[in-house]
Design a protein around this motif. Structure first.
Motif, mmCIF file in Angstrom:
data_model
loop_
_atom_site.group_PDB
_atom_site.id
_atom_site.type_symbol
_atom_site.label_atom_id
_atom_site.label_comp_id
_atom_site.label_asym_id
_atom_site.label_seq_id
_atom_site.Cartn_x
_atom_site.Cartn_y
_atom_site.Cartn_z
ATOM 1 N N MET A 144 -18.521 37.472 -16.946
ATOM 2 C CA MET A 144 -19.041 36.099 -16.932
ATOM 3 C C MET A 144 -18.531 35.319 -15.720
ATOM 4 S SD MET A 144 -21.312 35.666 -19.139
ATOM 5 C CE MET A 144 -21.511 33.920 -18.878
ATOM 6 N N ASN A 145 -17.283 35.504 -15.356
ATOM 7 C CA ASN A 145 -16.738 34.815 -14.183
ATOM 8 C C ASN A 145 -17.441 35.250 -12.905
ATOM 9 O OD1 ASN A 145 -14.931 33.266 -15.669
ATOM 10 N ND2 ASN A 145 -13.281 34.753 -15.462
ATOM 11 N N LYS A 146 -17.690 36.545 -12.779
ATOM 12 C CA LYS A 146 -18.409 37.063 -11.609
ATOM 13 C C LYS A 146 -19.839 36.530 -11.567
ATOM 14 C CE LYS A 146 -19.172 41.358 -9.127
ATOM 15 N NZ LYS A 146 -18.914 42.792 -9.089
ATOM 16 N N LEU A 147 -20.509 36.503 -12.718
ATOM 17 C CA LEU A 147 -21.871 35.988 -12.814
ATOM 18 C C LEU A 147 -21.929 34.512 -12.444
ATOM 19 C CD1 LEU A 147 -24.787 36.699 -13.615
ATOM 20 C CD2 LEU A 147 -24.189 36.083 -15.959
ATOM 21 N N LYS A 148 -21.014 33.730 -12.984
ATOM 22 C CA LYS A 148 -20.963 32.293 -12.668
ATOM 23 C C LYS A 148 -20.742 32.064 -11.183
ATOM 24 C CE LYS A 148 -19.279 30.848 -17.187
ATOM 25 N NZ LYS A 148 -18.126 30.313 -17.935
ATOM 26 N N LYS A 149 -19.817 32.827 -10.588
ATOM 27 C CA LYS A 149 -19.529 32.688 -9.165
ATOM 28 C C LYS A 149 -20.773 32.963 -8.319
ATOM 29 C CE LYS A 149 -16.339 34.148 -5.575
ATOM 30 N NZ LYS A 149 -15.253 35.026 -5.191
ATOM 31 N N ALA A 150 -21.569 33.937 -8.723
ATOM 32 C CA ALA A 150 -22.772 34.304 -7.972
ATOM 33 C C ALA A 150 -23.929 33.333 -8.163
ATOM 34 C CB ALA A 150 -23.220 35.706 -8.366
ATOM 35 N N LEU A 151 -23.991 32.644 -9.317
ATOM 36 C CA LEU A 151 -25.177 31.842 -9.634
ATOM 37 C C LEU A 151 -24.979 30.329 -9.638
ATOM 38 C CD1 LEU A 151 -26.685 33.973 -12.544
ATOM 39 C CD2 LEU A 151 -27.234 34.060 -10.105
ATOM 40 N N VAL A 152 -23.862 29.857 -10.139
ATOM 41 C CA VAL A 152 -23.660 28.412 -10.303
ATOM 42 C C VAL A 152 -23.606 27.722 -8.940
ATOM 43 C CG1 VAL A 152 -22.079 26.631 -11.136
ATOM 44 C CG2 VAL A 152 -22.533 28.650 -12.534
ATOM 45 N N GLY A 153 -24.393 26.661 -8.804
ATOM 46 C CA GLY A 153 -24.416 25.863 -7.587
ATOM 47 C C GLY A 153 -25.345 26.367 -6.505
ATOM 48 N N GLN A 154 -25.973 27.508 -6.716
ATOM 49 C CA GLN A 154 -26.889 28.044 -5.709
ATOM 50 C C GLN A 154 -28.220 27.295 -5.753
ATOM 51 O OE1 GLN A 154 -25.823 30.261 -3.409
ATOM 52 N NE2 GLN A 154 -23.893 29.966 -4.505
ATOM 53 N N THR A 155 -28.938 27.381 -4.663
ATOM 54 C CA THR A 155 -30.245 26.755 -4.544
ATOM 55 C C THR A 155 -31.311 27.844 -4.528
ATOM 56 O OG1 THR A 155 -29.282 25.005 -3.193
ATOM 57 C CG2 THR A 155 -31.661 25.242 -3.099
ATOM 58 N N ILE A 156 -32.402 27.592 -5.218
ATOM 59 C CA ILE A 156 -33.532 28.523 -5.175
ATOM 60 C C ILE A 156 -34.250 28.305 -3.851
ATOM 61 C CG2 ILE A 156 -35.746 29.168 -6.196
ATOM 62 C CD1 ILE A 156 -34.558 28.308 -8.911
ATOM 63 N N LYS A 157 -34.341 29.361 -3.060
ATOM 64 C CA LYS A 157 -34.962 29.274 -1.742
ATOM 65 C C LYS A 157 -36.393 29.782 -1.726
ATOM 66 C CE LYS A 157 -31.684 27.463 0.616
ATOM 67 N NZ LYS A 157 -31.843 26.158 1.248
ATOM 68 N N LYS A 158 -36.693 30.709 -2.628
ATOM 69 C CA LYS A 158 -38.035 31.287 -2.631
ATOM 70 C C LYS A 158 -38.316 31.869 -4.009
ATOM 71 C CE LYS A 158 -38.611 35.035 -0.113
ATOM 72 N NZ LYS A 158 -38.884 36.043 0.930
ATOM 73 N N VAL A 159 -39.564 31.763 -4.432
ATOM 74 C CA VAL A 159 -40.033 32.390 -5.665
ATOM 75 C C VAL A 159 -41.327 33.099 -5.307
ATOM 76 C CG1 VAL A 159 -40.880 31.992 -8.011
ATOM 77 C CG2 VAL A 159 -39.019 30.590 -7.124
ATOM 78 N N GLU A 160 -41.370 34.411 -5.569
ATOM 79 C CA GLU A 160 -42.582 35.161 -5.251
ATOM 80 C C GLU A 160 -42.658 36.402 -6.131
ATOM 81 O OE1 GLU A 160 -42.467 36.429 -1.190
ATOM 82 O OE2 GLU A 160 -40.708 37.672 -1.470
ATOM 83 N N TYR A 161 -43.871 36.874 -6.321
ATOM 84 C CA TYR A 161 -44.059 38.119 -7.066
ATOM 85 C C TYR A 161 -43.758 39.295 -6.146
ATOM 86 C CZ TYR A 161 -45.815 36.185 -11.371
ATOM 87 O OH TYR A 161 -45.907 35.540 -12.569
ATOM 88 N N LEU A 162 -43.068 40.275 -6.673
ATOM 89 C CA LEU A 162 -42.809 41.511 -5.947
ATOM 90 C C LEU A 162 -44.152 42.171 -5.662
ATOM 91 C CD1 LEU A 162 -40.411 43.282 -5.015
ATOM 92 C CD2 LEU A 162 -40.546 44.443 -7.205
ATOM 93 N N SER A 163 -44.306 42.717 -4.491
ATOM 94 C CA SER A 163 -45.590 43.341 -4.145
ATOM 95 C C SER A 163 -45.786 44.613 -4.971
ATOM 96 C CB SER A 163 -45.632 43.684 -2.653
ATOM 97 O OG SER A 163 -44.822 44.815 -2.383
#
Length: 79
Positions: free
Chosen positions: A6-25
């Motif tokens: 959970m600590n590793k997951l939080k470090k990777a995700l919390v506070g990040q900004t979504i830069k792009k959303v797209e469907y995988l080709s």
């Protein structure tokens, strides 16, 4: 989930900004993952890419259930 995970997951995700959303080709979905369906990927500012899978073994593309009014679920695509 254990605390270290959970600590590793939080470090990777919390506070990040979504830069792009797209469907995988379809090509990448089939070649890299062996999937017939294409998921909607979320790209974060730190380079993390979230790719929904049907299960934790990566057997197929997965949907994202949301609380976005008028959308509800971001489904998979099949081209």
């Amino acid at each position: 989930m254990n605390e270290a995970f959970m600590n590793k997951l939080k470090k990777a995700l919390v506070g990040q900004t979504i830069k792009k959303v797209e469907y995988l080709s379809p090509k990448h979905s089939k070649e890299y993952l062996g999937w017939d369906y294409q998921p909607c990927e979320i790209h974060l500012s730190n380079g993390v890419i979230l790719t929904p899978s049907a299960d934790d073994e990566g057997n197929n593309a997965g949907a994202i259930i949301t609380n976005i009014e008028g959308i509800g679920t971001i489904g998979v695509d099949r081209e």
